[in-house]
Structure formats: C-alpha cells, structure tokens
Write an enzyme that holds these catalytic residues in place. Structure first.
Site, PDB file in Angstrom:
ATOM      1  N   ARG A   1      29.616 -45.563   7.824  1.00 48.81           N
ATOM      2  CA  ARG A   1      30.526 -46.318   8.708  1.00 48.81           C
ATOM      3  C   ARG A   1      31.204 -45.306   9.642  1.00 48.81           C
ATOM      4  NH1 ARG A   1      34.341 -50.751   6.091  1.00 48.81           N
ATOM      5  NH2 ARG A   1      34.166 -51.604   8.195  1.00 48.81           N
TER       6      ARG A   1
ATOM      7  N   ARG B   1      35.744 -50.729   0.470  1.00 48.59           N
ATOM      8  CA  ARG B   1      36.155 -50.707   1.883  1.00 48.59           C
ATOM      9  C   ARG B   1      37.621 -50.346   1.960  1.00 48.59           C
ATOM     10  NH1 ARG B   1      39.982 -53.609   1.189  1.00 48.59           N
ATOM     11  NH2 ARG B   1      40.322 -53.568   3.420  1.00 48.59           N
TER      12      ARG B   1
ATOM     13  N   ASP C   1      42.790 -47.110  10.106  1.00 48.29           N
ATOM     14  CA  ASP C   1      41.500 -46.463   9.812  1.00 48.29           C
ATOM     15  C   ASP C   1      41.400 -45.088  10.444  1.00 48.29           C
ATOM     16  OD1 ASP C   1      40.934 -49.534   9.560  1.00 48.29           O
ATOM     17  OD2 ASP C   1      39.475 -48.432   8.353  1.00 48.29           O
TER      18      ASP C   1
ATOM     19  N   LYS D   1      41.846 -52.780  11.634  1.00 48.65           N
ATOM     20  CA  LYS D   1      41.004 -53.978  11.649  1.00 48.65           C
ATOM     21  C   LYS D   1      41.176 -54.797  12.926  1.00 48.65           C
ATOM     22  CE  LYS D   1      38.545 -55.016   9.292  1.00 48.65           C
ATOM     23  NZ  LYS D   1      37.123 -54.673   9.563  1.00 48.65           N
TER      24      LYS D   1
HETATM   25  O1  MRU Z   1      36.398 -53.136   7.384  1.00 47.76           O
HETATM   26  P1  MRU Z   1      37.421 -52.748   6.346  1.00 47.76           P
HETATM   27  O2  MRU Z   1      37.712 -53.838   5.377  1.00 47.76           O
HETATM   28  O3  MRU Z   1      37.047 -51.436   5.681  1.00 47.76           O
HETATM   29  O4  MRU Z   1      38.745 -52.491   7.192  1.00 47.76           O
HETATM   30  C1  MRU Z   1      39.895 -52.060   6.517  1.00 47.76           C
HETATM   31  C2  MRU Z   1      41.084 -51.943   7.371  1.00 47.76           C
HETATM   32  O5  MRU Z   1      41.028 -52.100   8.571  1.00 47.76           O
HETATM   33  C3  MRU Z   1      42.361 -51.512   6.703  1.00 47.76           C
HETATM   34  O6  MRU Z   1      43.466 -52.083   7.338  1.00 47.76           O
HETATM   35  C4  MRU Z   1      42.480 -49.982   6.794  1.00 47.76           C
HETATM   36  O7  MRU Z   1      41.329 -49.368   6.302  1.00 47.76           O
HETATM   37  C5  MRU Z   1      43.669 -49.472   6.092  1.00 47.76           C
HETATM   38  S1  MRU Z   1      43.394 -49.358   4.363  1.00 47.76           S
HETATM   39  C6  MRU Z   1      44.711 -48.702   3.562  1.00 47.76           C
END
Ligand code: MRU
Length: 359
Positions: free
Chosen positions: A93, A50, A242, A253
């Site tokens: 996703r 992830r 993201d 997030k």
């Molecule tokens: O649901 P996740 O754990 O994949 O979410 C990850 C995040 O929101 C991170 O902050 C984001 O991907 C930045 S990673 C360098």
C-alpha cells in the site's frame, strides 16, 4: 467484552503472524495466520490488517516471515532475500508512511549486524526489533491518549472519521485513544461516527470498538456530518492520519478533508492524533503524498451487491489531504502541536530521532 488483539506474533522462530481479520468485523471475530510475505501482502491489500500504525507493525513482522526460510544461506543470499521481502511489503500500500518507516528500521537493524552475527542471529535480532516496534506503538498510543484527553471537555460531542482505534494500531488507537482516555477520566462524551464510505471502517470498526468500551456513540452516514454540526451537537473533531507532511498537511481516509472544511465552517476545532512514525518530514507538503487508488468494485459492488450501472466510470481514492491551515492541533506522543505549521512541526519532531522514546 475483551477486545481481541489486532496482531500477534505466535511462538518464537519460525513463528507465524496472527491477524485479527478486520474484513469480517463486526459480525465475526476470526483470525488469519500468515506464514509468508505473500500471504501478508494479500492481507494488507485486502485490509484484513489496516490503519497506518498497524500496517507498520505487521510489515516489521513480515520481514521476519520472509527470512524464516533463509537462515541456512550465506550472508549475501540472506541480505538479498531481505531486500526482496522489504520491496514486496513496500509495494503493498502506498500512503501510510508507517509501513516504510518500519521497513527502513528493520533494514537498518539487519545492516547493523552484518558481518557480526550469522543469518540466524540477525533474524533473532530482527524479531526483537519487530517486537520493539509493536511495544513502542502501544506506548505511543497510550501517551497520545493522555495528551489528547485534555482537549475534550465533559459533555462534548466529538466526531471521528474512519477507524483510528485499537484496530488501526497495536492497541488503544490514536484518535480513539484520545476519546477512550477522556472517557476513562470521567468525562461524559458522545461520539458521532462517520460510517466512512466506501469500506465502512467507521460503521464496522469504530462503532464496534466504542461499543466494546461502552463509550456512547451514534452512527451517521458521511453526508450527515454537516447537519450534526449545524445542530450544535459537536464540539470537536478528532481523526487519525496516514502520513503528515513537513508543513502539517495530513493524508487520512477519504472524506477527512470534507469533514475539516465543515468543521472550519461551523467553528468546530479539528484535531489530528498520530504517533511520530506517521510524520514524513521528507515531504515539504501534502501535495507530494502518494494517494492509493482502489478498485472500482468497492463503490459499484460494495459488500456483494451491485449498486451502480455496469461499466460506469469510477474514481476511488482511498485517502485525501487536509491542509494544515484547517488543523487546530496535532496530538502526538510528546504533547500537542499547535499552531500547526512547518516551524512548529520541525521544532517538535525535527530534532528527535524518528523513534519513540516514551517506552
Ligand atoms: O484504508 P485504511 O482503513 O487503512 O485507512 C485507515 C485510516 O485512514 C486511518 O484513519 C489512519 O490510518 C489512522 S490509524 C491510527
């Protein structure tokens, strides 16, 4: 402590993709080997791998997994199989744009060799491209660390949300790269780690990474950030992303937007660190970023125990969007973009090919 690799292609072809299983951290360090696209899609959905850049790297290797059994077929069948696995991976996703960026790059690589190389040769070329995506991601993270470290001062308290560390990338991270680099430069920092409900990426992953690199940190529940800011313990917030829209709105997030609002209310600068593969200049604003909705059980039965009445209605978006106006600066592999708006983003990224040139 040696930090395990987030992901690794094992062998040449046919090969397997080895993932550090992040669902088992922080108590167990174990791996999950994927031999098929189906297995990888399950792993991505379960968050075994992830974090936006890591999902992109995994998907690039995923294309190679999907084509391993197709090399003896004719060109049309090989390209039909390529299309199928790209579509399957793209459906894993919806929010992190690095996934679509990496898949598009793999598709273009294959198309550029169509009619020139046989399927086996194209697959060899695709494995090289997946390796290049991973190597560039490592280099971009190091560059983000170097540019971002200058934003933090000796003695600063820094808050981060979710996990934007080495576990979310192929190595070193984005937001955590800034902190790791400042720490390596000799600045004494104290990191406040939001636990990050409901899946606890902050508590399980970020606290683990910071402790592994011996960076002083304190874990807090998400609802404690305001109190920590009010008490004057925080001088900066640094988070990952993201997907970043053309106007600088940032999907990250769930909970990030709240942290940004709190930071503005307390006069604490809020920074976003992300590689150019996370920018999506095709979307004019964050309103158009697709937000993943996840299962109700993540909230009602987190980590195996029922904590809400059976049948309760649940809203569980995995991400939120922070408006550009709340972002003091954006650290990417070529520097810091500030102020953050459509013009500064276009000037920084628009003229570059959307591919790292820092390697
Ligand atoms: O649901 P996740 O754990 O994949 O979410 C990850 C995040 O929101 C991170 O902050 C984001 O991907 C930045 S990673 C360098």
């Amino acid at each position: 402590m040696t930090i395990p690799r987030t992901l690794e292609w094992i062998g040449e072809l046919p090969g397997v993709l080895r993932l550090l299983d992040q669902t088992r951290l922080p108590t167990e360090v174990c791996y999950r080997d994927c031999e098929t696209v189906d297995e990888l899609v399950v792993a991505i959905r379960a968050l075994a791998v992830r974090g936006a850049p890591a999902i992109g790297c995994a998907a690039a290797y995923g294309v190679c997994l999907g084509l391993r059994t197709e090399v003896d077929r004719d060109e049309a069948a090989f390209f039909a199989a390529l299309n199928d696995c790209v579509q399957q991976l793209a459906a894993s996703r919806p929010t992190a744009v690095n996934l679509f960026w990496a898949l598009e790059r793999m598709r273009r690589t294959a198309e550029s060799q169509r009619g020139r190389l046989p399927p086996r040769g194209i697959l060899e070329r695709l494995l090289q491209e997946a390796r290049a995506i991973e190597a560039e991601d490592r280099a971009m993270c190091r560059a983000i660390g170097r540019h971002g470290a200058a934003l933090l001062k000796d003695g600063d308290g820094v808050l981060t949300h979710c996990n934007a560390g080495g576990l979310a990338t192929s190595d070193f991270g984005t937001a955590l790269a800034v902190i790791f680099q400042a720490n390596k430069d000799g600045k004494q920092l104290h990191v406040w780690v939001d636990e990050t409900r409901p899946l606890l990426q902050g508590a399980r992953l970020t606290a683990w990474e910071l402790m592994a690199r011996e960076v002083p940190c304190t874990l807090i529940c998400d609802n404690m950030a305001a109190q920590v800011m009010r008490s004057g313990r925080l001088q900066a917030v640094v988070v990952g992303a993201d997907r970043i829209a053309a106007n600088g709105d940032v999907a990250n997030k769930i909970g990030t937007y709240g942290v940004a609002v709190l930071a503005a209310a307390h006069g604490v600068p809020f920074y976003v660190a992300a590689p150019s593969s996370t920018f999506d200049l095709s979307l004019d604003s964050g309103d158009r970023i697709p937000i993943e909705q996840r299962a109700a059980e993540e909230i009602t039965h987190g980590f195996g125990r029922q904590t809400a009445p059976s049948g309760v209605t649940v809203y569980n978006p995995a991400f939120d969007v922070t408006p550009a106006s709340l972002v003091r600066g954006m650290v990417y592999e070529h520097g810091v973009i500030s102020p953050v708006n459509a013009a500064t983003l276009a000037a920084a990224l628009g003229s570059r090919e959307r591919r790292a040139d820092v390697v």
